[in-house]
Scaffold this motif. Structure first.
Motif, PDB file in Angstrom:
ATOM      1  N   THR A 247       0.826  -1.203   0.000  1.00 35.50           N
ATOM      2  CA  THR A 247       0.000   0.000   0.000  1.00 35.50           C
ATOM      3  C   THR A 247       0.864   1.258   0.000  1.00 35.50           C
ATOM      4  O   THR A 247       0.490   2.275  -0.601  1.00 35.50           O
ATOM      5  CB  THR A 247      -0.928   0.002   1.224  1.00 35.50           C
ATOM      6  OG1 THR A 247      -0.132  -0.148   2.417  1.00 35.50           O
ATOM      7  CG2 THR A 247      -1.943  -1.130   1.149  1.00 35.50           C
ATOM      8  N   GLU A 248       2.036   1.202   0.673  1.00 34.02           N
ATOM      9  CA  GLU A 248       2.929   2.361   0.698  1.00 34.02           C
ATOM     10  C   GLU A 248       3.467   2.676  -0.697  1.00 34.02           C
ATOM     11  O   GLU A 248       3.508   3.848  -1.115  1.00 34.02           O
ATOM     12  CB  GLU A 248       4.094   2.120   1.673  1.00 34.02           C
ATOM     13  CG  GLU A 248       3.696   2.099   3.142  1.00 34.02           C
ATOM     14  CD  GLU A 248       3.056   0.775   3.554  1.00 34.02           C
ATOM     15  OE1 GLU A 248       3.080  -0.185   2.736  1.00 34.02           O
ATOM     16  OE2 GLU A 248       2.528   0.699   4.683  1.00 34.02           O
ATOM     17  N   ASN A 249       3.875   1.626  -1.422  1.00 35.34           N
ATOM     18  CA  ASN A 249       4.394   1.849  -2.772  1.00 35.34           C
ATOM     19  C   ASN A 249       3.299   2.327  -3.722  1.00 35.34           C
ATOM     20  O   ASN A 249       3.528   3.187  -4.578  1.00 35.34           O
ATOM     21  CB  ASN A 249       5.017   0.564  -3.321  1.00 35.34           C
ATOM     22  CG  ASN A 249       6.379   0.267  -2.722  1.00 35.34           C
ATOM     23  OD1 ASN A 249       7.028   1.167  -2.179  1.00 35.34           O
ATOM     24  ND2 ASN A 249       6.799  -0.983  -2.788  1.00 35.34           N
ATOM     25  N   ILE A 250       2.099   1.784  -3.563  1.00 35.95           N
ATOM     26  CA  ILE A 250       0.988   2.219  -4.409  1.00 35.95           C
ATOM     27  C   ILE A 250       0.684   3.695  -4.164  1.00 35.95           C
ATOM     28  O   ILE A 250       0.491   4.475  -5.094  1.00 35.95           O
ATOM     29  CB  ILE A 250      -0.268   1.362  -4.140  1.00 35.95           C
ATOM     30  CG1 ILE A 250      -0.026  -0.086  -4.570  1.00 35.95           C
ATOM     31  CG2 ILE A 250      -1.476   1.932  -4.884  1.00 35.95           C
ATOM     32  CD1 ILE A 250      -1.152  -1.030  -4.213  1.00 35.95           C
ATOM     33  N   ALA A 251       0.652   4.078  -2.883  1.00 34.22           N
ATOM     34  CA  ALA A 251       0.373   5.474  -2.539  1.00 34.22           C
ATOM     35  C   ALA A 251       1.431   6.399  -3.123  1.00 34.22           C
ATOM     36  O   ALA A 251       1.124   7.478  -3.639  1.00 34.22           O
ATOM     37  CB  ALA A 251       0.302   5.632  -1.026  1.00 34.22           C
ATOM     38  N   ARG A 252       2.697   5.983  -3.059  1.00 37.14           N
ATOM     39  CA  ARG A 252       3.779   6.823  -3.574  1.00 37.14           C
ATOM     40  C   ARG A 252       3.698   6.949  -5.087  1.00 37.14           C
ATOM     41  O   ARG A 252       3.872   8.039  -5.639  1.00 37.14           O
ATOM     42  CB  ARG A 252       5.126   6.224  -3.162  1.00 37.14           C
ATOM     43  CG  ARG A 252       6.339   6.976  -3.711  1.00 37.14           C
ATOM     44  CD  ARG A 252       7.628   6.413  -3.138  1.00 37.14           C
ATOM     45  NE  ARG A 252       7.723   4.981  -3.332  1.00 37.14           N
ATOM     46  CZ  ARG A 252       8.134   4.400  -4.467  1.00 37.14           C
ATOM     47  NH1 ARG A 252       8.477   5.151  -5.506  1.00 37.14           N
ATOM     48  NH2 ARG A 252       8.210   3.090  -4.569  1.00 37.14           N
ATOM     49  N   ARG A 253       3.424   5.860  -5.779  1.00 37.30           N
ATOM     50  CA  ARG A 253       3.371   5.896  -7.231  1.00 37.30           C
ATOM     51  C   ARG A 253       2.145   6.645  -7.745  1.00 37.30           C
ATOM     52  O   ARG A 253       2.215   7.331  -8.761  1.00 37.30           O
ATOM     53  CB  ARG A 253       3.373   4.465  -7.786  1.00 37.30           C
ATOM     54  CG  ARG A 253       4.685   3.730  -7.551  1.00 37.30           C
ATOM     55  CD  ARG A 253       4.659   2.335  -8.110  1.00 37.30           C
ATOM     56  NE  ARG A 253       5.943   1.678  -7.937  1.00 37.30           N
ATOM     57  CZ  ARG A 253       6.209   0.446  -8.379  1.00 37.30           C
ATOM     58  NH1 ARG A 253       5.287  -0.237  -9.007  1.00 37.30           N
ATOM     59  NH2 ARG A 253       7.402  -0.078  -8.184  1.00 37.30           N
ATOM     60  N   MET A 254       1.027   6.517  -7.046  1.00 37.80           N
ATOM     61  CA  MET A 254      -0.198   7.190  -7.477  1.00 37.80           C
ATOM     62  C   MET A 254      -0.315   8.596  -6.914  1.00 37.80           C
ATOM     63  O   MET A 254      -1.250   9.329  -7.246  1.00 37.80           O
ATOM     64  CB  MET A 254      -1.425   6.374  -7.048  1.00 37.80           C
ATOM     65  CG  MET A 254      -1.529   5.000  -7.701  1.00 37.80           C
ATOM     66  SD  MET A 254      -1.700   5.074  -9.486  1.00 37.80           S
ATOM     67  CE  MET A 254      -3.238   5.937  -9.655  1.00 37.80           C
ATOM     68  N   GLN A 255       0.625   8.956  -6.030  1.00 36.14           N
ATOM     69  CA  GLN A 255       0.627  10.284  -5.400  1.00 36.14           C
ATOM     70  C   GLN A 255      -0.670  10.526  -4.625  1.00 36.14           C
ATOM     71  O   GLN A 255      -1.293  11.584  -4.724  1.00 36.14           O
ATOM     72  CB  GLN A 255       0.842  11.381  -6.454  1.00 36.14           C
ATOM     73  CG  GLN A 255       2.151  11.254  -7.199  1.00 36.14           C
ATOM     74  CD  GLN A 255       2.343  12.334  -8.238  1.00 36.14           C
ATOM     75  OE1 GLN A 255       1.594  13.295  -8.295  1.00 36.14           O
ATOM     76  NE2 GLN A 255       3.365  12.190  -9.068  1.00 36.14           N
ATOM     77  N   ILE A 256      -1.067   9.514  -3.856  1.00 36.65           N
ATOM     78  CA  ILE A 256      -2.219   9.623  -2.968  1.00 36.65           C
ATOM     79  C   ILE A 256      -1.810   9.115  -1.590  1.00 36.65           C
ATOM     80  O   ILE A 256      -0.711   8.583  -1.416  1.00 36.65           O
ATOM     81  CB  ILE A 256      -3.432   8.823  -3.497  1.00 36.65           C
ATOM     82  CG1 ILE A 256      -3.059   7.349  -3.710  1.00 36.65           C
ATOM     83  CG2 ILE A 256      -3.964   9.425  -4.780  1.00 36.65           C
ATOM     84  CD1 ILE A 256      -4.207   6.499  -4.229  1.00 36.65           C
ATOM     85  N   THR A 257      -2.666   9.272  -0.619  1.00 37.22           N
ATOM     86  CA  THR A 257      -2.322   8.876   0.746  1.00 37.22           C
ATOM     87  C   THR A 257      -2.500   7.378   0.939  1.00 37.22           C
ATOM     88  O   THR A 257      -3.283   6.717   0.241  1.00 37.22           O
ATOM     89  CB  THR A 257      -3.200   9.616   1.765  1.00 37.22           C
ATOM     90  OG1 THR A 257      -4.555   9.212   1.600  1.00 37.22           O
ATOM     91  CG2 THR A 257      -3.090  11.129   1.578  1.00 37.22           C
ATOM     92  N   VAL A 258      -1.766   6.846   1.940  1.00 34.64           N
ATOM     93  CA  VAL A 258      -1.886   5.425   2.261  1.00 34.64           C
ATOM     94  C   VAL A 258      -3.310   5.107   2.717  1.00 34.64           C
ATOM     95  O   VAL A 258      -3.876   4.058   2.392  1.00 34.64           O
ATOM     96  CB  VAL A 258      -0.860   5.032   3.352  1.00 34.64           C
ATOM     97  CG1 VAL A 258      -1.080   3.588   3.801  1.00 34.64           C
ATOM     98  CG2 VAL A 258       0.563   5.209   2.836  1.00 34.64           C
ATOM     99  N   GLY A 259      -3.897   6.044   3.485  1.00 36.17           N
ATOM    100  CA  GLY A 259      -5.257   5.833   3.955  1.00 36.17           C
ATOM    101  C   GLY A 259      -6.247   5.704   2.808  1.00 36.17           C
ATOM    102  O   GLY A 259      -7.185   4.896   2.869  1.00 36.17           O
ATOM    103  N   TYR A 260      -6.055   6.507   1.750  1.00 35.04           N
ATOM    104  CA  TYR A 260      -6.947   6.428   0.596  1.00 35.04           C
ATOM    105  C   TYR A 260      -6.790   5.088  -0.117  1.00 35.04           C
ATOM    106  O   TYR A 260      -7.765   4.481  -0.548  1.00 35.04           O
ATOM    107  CB  TYR A 260      -6.669   7.586  -0.352  1.00 35.04           C
ATOM    108  CG  TYR A 260      -7.635   7.713  -1.503  1.00 35.04           C
ATOM    109  CD1 TYR A 260      -8.961   7.341  -1.357  1.00 35.04           C
ATOM    110  CD2 TYR A 260      -7.217   8.197  -2.739  1.00 35.04           C
ATOM    111  CE1 TYR A 260      -9.861   7.466  -2.409  1.00 35.04           C
ATOM    112  CE2 TYR A 260      -8.102   8.322  -3.794  1.00 35.04           C
ATOM    113  CZ  TYR A 260      -9.428   7.950  -3.629  1.00 35.04           C
ATOM    114  OH  TYR A 260     -10.310   8.067  -4.665  1.00 35.04           O
ATOM    115  N   VAL A 261      -5.531   4.601  -0.211  1.00 33.07           N
ATOM    116  CA  VAL A 261      -5.292   3.298  -0.819  1.00 33.07           C
ATOM    117  C   VAL A 261      -5.997   2.208  -0.030  1.00 33.07           C
ATOM    118  O   VAL A 261      -6.653   1.321  -0.590  1.00 33.07           O
ATOM    119  CB  VAL A 261      -3.785   2.999  -0.921  1.00 33.07           C
ATOM    120  CG1 VAL A 261      -3.545   1.583  -1.421  1.00 33.07           C
ATOM    121  CG2 VAL A 261      -3.100   3.992  -1.845  1.00 33.07           C
TER     122      VAL A 261
END
Length: 275
Positions: A247-261
């Motif tokens: 989830t951390e990598n997804i948030a970083r790549r999508m430029q969104i928060t971990v909570g949103y992921v």
């Protein structure tokens, strides 16, 4: 002094010119007109401004003058004259058959059989097709092998390519657009760089520089990247999660928060349908 020019006079000759060439051209036009009137097929010439507007619309859609000329059965030189480019003044009117041939040009005409392999055309569609295939897991090495190339083709938005190369890429795209590629890492890398899958494109507009893929900005056009629409983010999160990304990598790549992921992902690790 040069007067008003029409297609019944030799280009560049003044009105009421009495030279042999102008008389022969006028006589030929009158015979053709009388024959058409007798058959009931005569139509009035079209003002050149209307035809130029059609040509400018095609140019804005990514066509080149040579591409238009071949597809419509005209010469590229005549197309440029109608556009007002060059030293030869454009005619006042254009034959209705010529106007109809230009108006009939559509997506299927871009790489039709009338366009020779040696014609230079816009690379926008080819860039989009290759990037879309990469977005579903087709690595560059595999695409090059299928295209019969030793190295990736040099494709830049402002650099024209041969119609033969564009045809080869379009044929490969038609074969693989709905076939998942063998490399998840290639897909993740391509999507991280802004590539969108083939389903984001409409076949009729993929070659048009003004078109945008559904749910994301166009990676072939310069400008800042956008995170896209909510539906696009949901799809990307689902794709990255299925590929094993945290989830951390997804948030970083999508430029969104971990909570949103985490909100988009269900307890079983699959994306919820939030569209």
């Amino acid at each position: 002094m040069t007067g008003t020019l029409t297609r019944t006079r030799v280009a560049g000759h003044p009105a009421k010119c009495r030279c042999t060439g102008c008389f022969a051209r006028l006589a030929r036009y009158r015979k053709q007109r009388q024959l058409a009137l007798h058959r009931g097929t005569w139509t009035r010439p079209v003002p050149v401004g209307e035809v130029a507007a059609l040509l400018n619309e095609l140019l804005a859609g990514g066509w080149t003058a040579s591409q238009i000329g071949h597809a419509a059965g005209l010469s590229a030189v005549y197309v440029r004259i109608l556009l007002g480019d060059g030293s030869t003044p454009p005619p006042v009117t254009v034959r209705s058959t010529t106007a109809r041939a230009i108006a009939a040009l559509g997506p299927e005409s871009r790489l039709g059989p009338a366009v020779p392999d040696s014609t230079l055309i816009s690379p926008i569609g080819s860039i989009r097709r290759l990037r879309s295939l990469a977005a579903i897991g087709w690595p560059r090495t595999e695409l090059c092998q299928r295209l019969g190339l030793a190295s990736p083709p040099i494709l830049e938005p402002g650099r024209l390519i041969l119609a033969s190369r564009a045809r080869t890429i379009a044929d490969l795209y038609r074969q693989l657009w709905n076939v998942p590629g063998p490399s998840n890492s290639a897909a993740i890398r391509a999507r991280r760089q802004g590539a969108v899958p083939p389903t984001a494109w409409d076949d009729d507009t993929i070659d048009d520089p003004r078109a945008q893929p559904s749910g994301a900005t166009d990676p072939a056009k310069p400008g800042p990247r956008s995170r896209g629409t909510h539906e696009y983010i949901v799809g990307e999160v689902a794709f990255l999660a299925a590929a094993g990304e945290t989830t951390e990598n997804i948030a970083r790549r999508m430029q969104i928060t971990v909570g949103y992921v985490e909100t988009l992902l269900g307890t079983n690790g699959e994306a919820r349908c939030l569209a």
